[in-house]
Write a protein that holds these residues in place. Structure first.
Motif, PDB file in Angstrom:
ATOM      1  N   ASP A 143       0.848  -1.191   0.000  1.00  0.00           N
ATOM      2  CA  ASP A 143       0.000   0.000   0.000  1.00  0.00           C
ATOM      3  C   ASP A 143       0.885   1.244   0.000  1.00  0.00           C
ATOM      4  O   ASP A 143       1.959   1.245   0.610  1.00  0.00           O
ATOM      5  N   ARG A 241      -7.483  -5.464  -1.569  1.00  0.00           N
ATOM      6  CA  ARG A 241      -7.483  -4.678  -0.341  1.00  0.00           C
ATOM      7  C   ARG A 241      -8.156  -3.316  -0.501  1.00  0.00           C
ATOM      8  O   ARG A 241      -8.296  -2.570   0.462  1.00  0.00           O
ATOM      9  N   TYR A 242      -8.584  -2.986  -1.709  1.00  0.00           N
ATOM     10  CA  TYR A 242      -9.079  -1.633  -1.952  1.00  0.00           C
ATOM     11  C   TYR A 242     -10.343  -1.314  -1.156  1.00  0.00           C
ATOM     12  O   TYR A 242     -10.500  -0.198  -0.660  1.00  0.00           O
ATOM     13  N   LYS A 243     -11.242  -2.275  -1.019  1.00  0.00           N
ATOM     14  CA  LYS A 243     -12.475  -2.011  -0.282  1.00  0.00           C
ATOM     15  C   LYS A 243     -12.161  -1.593   1.151  1.00  0.00           C
ATOM     16  O   LYS A 243     -12.788  -0.676   1.705  1.00  0.00           O
ATOM     17  N   GLU A 244     -11.163  -2.227   1.751  1.00  0.00           N
ATOM     18  CA  GLU A 244     -10.766  -1.910   3.123  1.00  0.00           C
ATOM     19  C   GLU A 244     -10.087  -0.552   3.222  1.00  0.00           C
ATOM     20  O   GLU A 244     -10.263   0.186   4.197  1.00  0.00           O
ATOM     21  N   LEU A 245      -9.318  -0.194   2.191  1.00  0.00           N
ATOM     22  CA  LEU A 245      -8.489   1.011   2.260  1.00  0.00           C
ATOM     23  C   LEU A 245      -9.040   2.202   1.480  1.00  0.00           C
ATOM     24  O   LEU A 245      -8.445   3.282   1.539  1.00  0.00           O
ATOM     25  N   GLU A 246     -10.133   2.036   0.767  1.00  0.00           N
ATOM     26  CA  GLU A 246     -10.628   3.135  -0.063  1.00  0.00           C
ATOM     27  C   GLU A 246     -10.864   4.401   0.753  1.00  0.00           C
ATOM     28  O   GLU A 246     -10.425   5.503   0.357  1.00  0.00           O
TER      29      GLU A 246
END
Length: 270
Positions: A143, A241-246
């Motif tokens: 990330d 991981r995008y849903k978690e970090l958006e």
């Protein structure tokens, strides 16, 4: 930090046999040295030049920004602030003679926030010039939020920024791995409470690593115009991981500000 940790570990190894307290002391020193060795080089590097000694907490950063005549920043929950300079010295040479051309025409003071716990990077200066980027990374999970810049026409306005320009900005901060199919989505202006002009866009791309892996990545980028350049903050992670970090990535890039400044004073490393 690394040298100090290793020296301490060496000293610990030569301590005479003693009670349990001494054993615990030796163990702690050795663990500290091992942790230092395992850190990425970017995390262990000593920062020199204009970024040496800059504040790292919200209160002191805002005090510093105010002293330079810039608005304070509000750091979203779960994020940490970062402030630093880029362009305060000539770019470091690559092979003894070549240097990468710099996109912007004057030094920049940049500030933004990043997810707490990530490792922050700041440009450093030696007799060889300025090297390194301004950003923050979670190296283990892939990330990142990183500053990027590309040359722009002198009359470019924020309202005139296009998807191809944003695509070039994203590509400019990528590594030597092979990337393909960079797509820009949802480009829109994002008015800020302090009046700063930003555009924000979502993006995706495929990364073909030198290790032979193919990784789908997603992210969000904010951009503005400064010092005859298109500048911005690129936040990216894996598609998984995008849903978690958006949400934190979007909050981070919207805290990006970039101000052209005169070169600040600093002591050159010799």
């Amino acid at each position: 930090m690394l040298a100090a940790a290793l020296s301490a570990a060496a000293l610990a190894l030569h301590l005479p046999s003693s009670p349990k307290a001494d054993a615990l002391c030796r163990r702690g020193l050795l663990q500290h040295a091992a942790a230092a060795v395992s850190l990425p080089l970017a995390a262990r590097a000593d920062v020199r030049g204009a970024n040496e000694g800059l504040p790292r907490n919200e209160k002191d950063i805002n005090k510093y920004l105010s002293s330079q005549g810039f608005p304070a920043m509000k750091v979203p929950s779960g994020l940490s602030p970062l402030v630093g300079y880029v362009g305060t010295a000539n770019p470091a040479n690559i092979d003894g003679s070549k240097v990468r051309a710099r996109a912007f025409t004057s030094p920049l003071l940049i500030r933004f926030s990043y997810p707490s716990g990530w490792l922050a990077d700041l440009p450093s200066i030696t007799e060889n010039g300025e090297a390194g980027n301004l950003g923050a990374n979670n190296y283990i999970k892939g990330d990142s939020v990183n500053f990027a810049a590309i040359p722009a026409s002198k009359d470019l306005k924020v309202a005139d920024i296009t998807k191809p320009m944003i695509q070039s900005l994203i590509i400019a901060q990528m590594s030597n791995d092979v990337y393909e199919d960079v797509k820009i989505k949802k480009l829109q202006t994002a008015p800020q409470p302090d009046g700063f002009e930003l555009v924000v866009a979502d993006f995706t791309y495929t990364l073909n690593t030198r290790a032979g892996f193919t990784v789908n990545r997603k992210g969000v980028v904010s951009a503005t115009v400064a010092a005859n350049a298109l500048v911005g903050l690129v936040g990216a992670t894996t598609a998984l991981r995008y849903k978690e970090l958006e949400a934190p990535l979007r909050s981070a890039v919207e805290t990006f500000r970039c101000y052209p400044v005169k070169s600040p004073g600093f002591n050159l490393v010799t």
